[in-house]
Scaffold this motif. Structure first.
Motif: not given
Length: 472
Positions: A286-291, A367-368, A426-429, A431-441
């Motif tokens: 609960d204390q962590q920033p969004p995504k 969760i991001g 590399s994959a974690i970084r 997925v955590m930063t790809d805004e287009e991927m997040r938008e498709r999700a």
């Protein structure tokens, strides 16, 4: 979560449901049972004693425990619990379960103090139940707990075997690698497209881990396909907009009606968990920033060697991301729990728990990304919450799901070369930063939410299923 108000009826019709005794199969079957109960049906659950659910969580259901009731029956003792070996129990029950099931169903059908039985709904992998149901003139529907696409691949295994794919080997698969299958790892065929399914690579077929032997997993899958086609109806844990072309193909090729319903959006799976949930991490989350947090979980059956576990550890640390990691006791081969962890690994960056209420975690705003084995329940739950994925499949349908996540829906990254710390980082970084991927999700989540509204595809699927079951 959709709110289902209980229909006020006198429950004169009963449905008997028979799940496979594994977490990924129990969850959707009991979610389906809750959905049917909310629509007015009386529910009887048949279940093995092995992995039996906590019945006190379901006081509104009747449970009957069958098939492995005899403590002196040595066929069912000392069977493997992990990996592909866990399916040996399924193979045995399919071979020897018919007489016991028939006896139990005869009792249910003749019970004077119970509502009349509309139909039997079994996990599709209980293929032996079709002949039993036929012998009693009882309609049998099947619940298929993986994707429609997976079913089409499984139905094509004879063709894929004829092409020689099933005899190839691969050393990037966590499950196969643990058994030392390294013979043809440099074979260029592994990177080729599958002609009939061009979204797949040959290595995705190899990673399923199937051989076409009649008495093993291949035989179970072959019989599952045949008896699913022979059933009175197929219920899919999916939704039309996610697998539209696959649904069209199945409706064209199989006469039995299909009902795609995303169960995670109707009822949570938390009450059917075989393991106790740890909720102690929620104040931290609960204390962590969004995504900002990577959620990591590889399901209820998978197991890895210690060397692969350490690659995961270093991949996570080097990504410098916050994480919540579910490490099931026994997940690391040869260890009880976390013995291989280096000192100081657990810092303010992360938390490790033995089990967690996954749907609730995935729906948490912190969760991001979700690093997952791509079991179908986990994949669909991630889609439900609009969370992009890092995919590390083990076997069975998981590599097929991973390929769809990364290459078809484009809402994740597939770690298709096994456990390599640099690739994990590399994959974690990414997925955590790809805004287009997040938008498709996010768009997939919106389509799912829309399907649940009155007149939407999933809403209509539920209504059609209820009417169909009521017609028997």
């Amino acid at each position: 979560m959709e709110n289902h108000t209980e229909t006020t009826v006198d429950r004169r019709r009963r449905v008997i449901l028979f799940p496979l005794p594994y977490q990924g199969h129990i969850n959707p079957m009991l979610q389906l049972a809750n959905l049917l109960y909310s629509k007015g049906f009386s529910i009887t659950i048949l279940h093995t004693n092995y992995n039996k659910p906590k019945t006190s969580n379901y006081p509104h259901f009747t449970f009957r425990f069958i098939l492995d009731n005899d403590p002196h029956d040595e066929r069912y003792s000392n069977l493997p619990l992990h990996g592909m070996g866990a399916l040996s129990r399924v193979i045995l029950f399919n071979q020897y379960g018919a007489d016991q099931l028939r006896h139990q169903l005869e009792q249910e059908l003749s019970a004077k103090d119970e509502p009349s039985v509309s139909c039997l709904i079994t996990d599709a992998l209980w293929h032996f139940t079709q002949s039993v149901a036929d012998s009693l003139s009882l309609p049998r529907l099947v619940l298929r707990t993986s994707s429609l696409f997976c079913f089409l691949i499984y139905a094509s295994i004879p063709l894929l075997d004829d092409r020689g794919y099933l005899s190839l080997s691969d050393n990037t698969t966590p499950f196969l690698d643990g058994l030392g299958y390294h013979d043809l790892s440099d074979n260029k065929r592994l990177e080729e497209q599958v002609e009939e399914f061009p979204m797949l690579k040959v290595k995705d077929i190899v990673k399923m881990g199937f051989k076409r032997e009649k008495d093993g997993v291949g035989g179970v899958v072959d019989n599952m396909v045949k008896q699913t086609k022979a059933s009175s109806g197929i219920i899919w844990n999916s939704f039309k907009e996610l697998e539209e072309s696959e649904l069209e193909t199945i409706r064209r090729d199989i006469p039995a009606p299909s009902f795609p319903i995303p169960f995670a959006k109707h009822f949570t799976a938390s009450s059917s968990s075989l393991l106790e949930h740890d909720r102690s991490f929620f104040p931290w989350l609960d204390q962590q920033p969004p995504k900002s947090v990577v959620y990591v979980s590889f399901g209820s059956v998978a197991q890895v060697e210690e060397k692969h576990f350490m690659e995961m550890v270093h991949g996570l640390v080097d990504s410098k991301q916050l994480f919540l990691w579910v490490v099931r006791p026994g997940f690391v081969s040869g260890s009880t729990w976390l013995e291989p962890l280096p000192d100081g690994f657990l810092s303010e960056k992360g938390r490790i728990v033995k089990w967690a209420p996954q749907q609730e975690v995935l729906g948490h705003e912190a969760i991001g990304a979700f690093w997952t084995h791509c079991g179908w329940n986990s994949t669909l739950e991630s889609v439900c919450e609009g969370v992009p994925m890092i995919c590390s499949p083990f076997w069975g349908d998981q590599p097929l799901d991973a390929r769809y996540v990364s290459d078809v829906w484009k809402v994740g990254v597939y770690l298709e070369n096994g456990w390599r710390r640099q690739e994990i980082t590399s994959a974690i970084r990414r997925v955590m930063t790809d805004e287009e991927m997040r938008e498709r999700a996010s768009v997939l989540k919106q389509k799912l939410d829309g399907s649940l509204m009155k007149g939407g595809s999933s809403y209509e699927s539920v209504e059609s299923l209820v009417a169909y079951v009521s017609s028997f």
